[in-house]
Scaffold this motif. Structure first.
Motif, short mmCIF file in Angstrom:
data_model
loop_
_atom_site.label_atom_id
_atom_site.label_comp_id
_atom_site.label_asym_id
_atom_site.label_seq_id
_atom_site.Cartn_x
_atom_site.Cartn_y
_atom_site.Cartn_z
N HIS A 72 4.22 5.36 -5.26
CA HIS A 72 4.50 5.06 -6.67
C HIS A 72 3.44 5.64 -7.61
O HIS A 72 3.78 6.31 -8.60
CB HIS A 72 4.59 3.54 -6.87
N ARG B 272 3.62 9.46 -7.90
CA ARG B 272 4.81 9.91 -8.65
C ARG B 272 4.64 9.66 -10.15
O ARG B 272 4.95 10.53 -10.97
CB ARG B 272 6.07 9.20 -8.14
N VAL B 273 4.15 8.49 -10.50
CA VAL B 273 3.93 8.18 -11.92
C VAL B 273 2.93 9.16 -12.52
O VAL B 273 3.12 9.65 -13.64
CB VAL B 273 3.44 6.72 -12.09
N TYR C 2 4.70 12.51 -13.08
CA TYR C 2 5.57 12.47 -14.25
C TYR C 2 4.75 12.50 -15.54
O TYR C 2 5.07 13.24 -16.48
CB TYR C 2 6.44 11.20 -14.25
N ASP D 46 6.19 5.06 -15.53
CA ASP D 46 6.17 3.89 -14.66
C ASP D 46 7.55 3.23 -14.61
O ASP D 46 8.06 2.88 -13.54
CB ASP D 46 5.11 2.91 -15.16
N ASP E 180 10.03 5.40 -12.61
CA ASP E 180 9.86 5.33 -11.16
C ASP E 180 10.29 3.97 -10.62
O ASP E 180 10.89 3.90 -9.53
CB ASP E 180 8.40 5.60 -10.78
N THR F 254 13.37 3.43 -7.67
CA THR F 254 12.83 3.07 -6.36
C THR F 254 13.63 1.94 -5.74
O THR F 254 13.91 0.93 -6.39
CB THR F 254 11.35 2.65 -6.48
#
Length: 375
Positions: free
Chosen positions: A198, A201-202, A205, A315, A318, A322
């Motif tokens: 997580h 990925r955040v 982005y 945030d 994602d 998820t």
């Protein structure tokens, strides 16, 4: 000492080293330093042109990194092997060399334009290491480089090499620092298998949003750092809540919300503080919302710092995409539609629009989403 505690300690050490090196060099960027070195060399020696060559140890090559009066792409060769040509020779011997009859030495192994008639080449050495070399071509007045030019160039090269050495040290520490931050984020995510990856990925982005907003390279790195550490406060959340496989009760949700303040306190303990200020603010405020409905301070609009607004969008996206044991993640298109529906009220309109544009450019396929390799 736990793995997370060790990583936190290492991040603190690296942040102090990075700050110290910043203080040593006003211009820490290697490209800026390289160009500044050439500008000073040309001014002092009254040369028409100059090239700065840097040793890339991992490739065992000497590469033209900066130029003055000579486009690098016009060079017969932009890279030479260690020991090759005049540049390679000077770097091996550590002694400056003046050539006043270039026609007698021009061959395939020499990496300067054949138009030059006189060339002064000086090594760049610091801390017992040869970092590269500088070549100065032709004097403005048409004369040859003399002993005085050579002595001045050597003195300036010694000081310039130290600046280059510090910059290269900073670059190496910078890469190590990024690596440690990623390791810390992975260690944090490992506590909650449901949200594995997580933080990375955040951060990815958020970094892409920052680039699209044309934030400079340093700001983009600080944004990446803030994003990857935004949930660090979850260290302080009990496993029974963090790893719960069903929805949270109201009281559990209130405890989960405290991760923002815990995160800010953890990052505030890292010295020097100013190096982490944007990360502190982002950890505290990434759940604030434009209409004041967020937490923990119920800030509105631009009261919320830019990084926190960017990370808030990344945030939320994602989280929506998820899978959890108690809910299936949305499709990318559905999550994008939800961001659009909530822009202006929960999320910054401009940031949402930028992120949607990024998603459109990769056809809403996260496998095609750009990565941070060129960070």
């Amino acid at each position: 000492m736990t793995t997370i505690t060790k990583l936190e300690s290492k991040v603190k050490e690296l942040s102090k080293l990075l700050e110290a090196l910043k203080e040593l060099n006003a211009a820490i960027d290697l490209q800026d330093i390289s160009q500044g070195i050439l500008d000073q060399m040309v001014m002092i020696t009254e040369a028409k042109g100059a090239l700065l060559w840097v040793l890339e140890k991992e490739k065992n090559l000497i590469v033209a990194k900066a130029s003055y009066g000579i486009p690098i792409d016009s060079l017969p060769k932009q890279t030479v092997s260690v020991g090759e040509g005049i540049v390679g020779k000077v770097m091996m011997t550590g002694k400056a060399e003046v050539i006043t009859d270039t026609e007698s030495v021009i061959d395939s192994s020499v990496a300067y334009p054949s138009l030059a008639t006189t060339i002064l080449t000086v090594p760049l050495q610091a801390k017992g290491q040869v970092l590269g070399a500088i070549q100065l071509m032709d004097k403005e007045n048409g004369s040859h480089f003399d002993t005085r030019d050579r002595e001045l160039a050597v003195i300036l090269a010694e000081q310039s090499a130290l600046a280059m050495y510090n910059s290269q040290m900073y670059d190496e520490l910078y890469k190590m620092f990024v690596s440690m931050i990623r390791m810390l984020a992975e260690a944090l995510d490992a506590r909650d298998p449901l949200t594995k990856g997580h933080s990375e990925r955040v951060a990815r982005y958020a970094w892409l949003i920052g680039k699209r907003m044309k934030l400079d390279a340093q700001m983009c790195f600080e944004l990446y750092q803030a994003a990857i550490l935004h949930d660090i406060g979850k260290i302080g959340i009990e496993d029974r809540i963090l790893r719960k496989t069903t929805g949270l009760t109201e009281s559990e949700y209130e405890l989960m919300k405290t991760h923002t303040e815990i995160g800010a306190r953890i990052l505030s303990a890292i010295q020097p503080n100013r190096f982490f200020q944007k990360s502190i603010d982002t950890a505290m405020l990434h759940h604030e919302r434009m209409d004041g409905s967020g937490y923990p301070k119920q800030l509105k609009g631009e009261e919320i710092p830019l990084f926190a607004r960017i990370v808030g969008v990344a945030d939320a996206f994602d989280a929506m995409t998820t899978d959890r044991t108690y809910s299936e993640g949305m499709s990318v298109r559905d999550a994008a539609a939800e961001l659009i529906r909530c822009k202006g009220s929960l999320f910054d309109t401009d940031i949402v629009d930028i992120f949607i544009e990024i998603l459109e450019n990769c056809s809403y396929d996260l496998q095609l989403f750009p990565n941070t390799d060129d960070m």
